[in-house]
Design an enzyme around this catalytic site. Structure first.
Site, PDB file in Angstrom:
ATOM      1  CG  HIS A  82      -0.692 -46.796  41.095  1.00  0.00           C
ATOM      2  ND1 HIS A  82      -0.113 -45.539  41.060  1.00  0.00           N
ATOM      3  CD2 HIS A  82      -0.394 -47.392  39.907  1.00  0.00           C
ATOM      4  CE1 HIS A  82       0.512 -45.391  39.899  1.00  0.00           C
ATOM      5  NE2 HIS A  82       0.362 -46.494  39.183  1.00  0.00           N
TER       6      HIS A  82
ATOM      7  CG  HIS B 142       3.482 -46.323  47.293  1.00  0.00           C
ATOM      8  ND1 HIS B 142       3.309 -45.008  47.655  1.00  0.00           N
ATOM      9  CD2 HIS B 142       2.940 -46.455  46.056  1.00  0.00           C
ATOM     10  CE1 HIS B 142       2.689 -44.369  46.682  1.00  0.00           C
ATOM     11  NE2 HIS B 142       2.465 -45.216  45.703  1.00  0.00           N
TER      12      HIS B 142
END
Length: 206
Positions: free
Chosen positions: A122, A173
């Site tokens: 992303h 993450h």
């Protein structure tokens, strides 16, 4: 200390950052999910590329190239680095060893992705694509005031930071994974930009 010890230490600090974000911004979970969706690499192909292409064919083509190469490079780096995701790292490291104080993170419907987590796709694709858009905007406003340039860069930093924080908040993450993704995305865009310039692909007609 061995390399694995340093990696574990890095994950520990990252885990603490995730817990801190989830504790202090739990009331903004819907916003965090929205920001995470905003950084979805698919939007580079479905929204950003078509819009920019309608405004400027060369820049739209460049965004398409940047998005494609960023996606490919991110997949390769994830296979090489094979970075843990927070929600499976804490389970394997602590939860199954009886250390219950290390609770599993709050998980959302966007949290559980099955592939490796480093670097963040992303952040990598979004930073690369938005970097192209920023440079294009600045090139078209060379004669504008310095305030315009500062405003554009400020918007870029705020948006990318928001996407980074959202990915950490939903425990998809660790912080270092989103930071690496952002840096690699911007650096990769610069490299690809030079390649496109020399090969004149920026003027390619679809």
């Amino acid at each position: 200390m061995s390399l694995s010890d340093y990696v574990t230490e890095l994950h520990l600090y990252g885990w603490q950052a995730i817990r801190l974000l989830q504790q202090h911004f739990s009331d903004y979970s819907e916003w965090m999910l929205f920001l995470s969706k905003l950084g979805d690499p698919r939007y580079a192909f479905l929204i950003y590329f078509p819009v920019v292409f309608c405004l400027s064919r060369p820049q739209g083509t460049q965004i398409l190239w940047v998005a494609c190469v960023s996606e490919w490079m991110n997949a390769v780096l994830k296979l090489i680095l094979h970075g843990d995701r927070p929600y499976w790292w804490v389970g394997e490291t602590f939860h199954n060893k009886g250390k219950e104080e290390w609770e599993l993170p709050v998980q959302y419907h966007l949290t559980c992705e099955t592939g490796p987590g480093s670097p963040s796709g992303h952040c990598m694709v979004t930073s690369a694509v938005f970097y192209v858009m920023v440079i294009s905007t600045l090139d078209s406003t060379k004669h504008q005031s310095k305030a315009v340039h500062v405003s554009v860069w400020t918007m870029f930093v705020v948006l990318i930071s928001a996407v980074n924080i959202s990915r950490v908040f939903i425990a998809t993450h660790f912080p270092h994974q989103v930071i690496v993704g952002t840096i690699v995305g911007m650096y990769h865009q610069e490299t690809l930009d030079l390649f496109l310039l020399h090969s004149k692909l920026s003027t390619l007609e679809l």
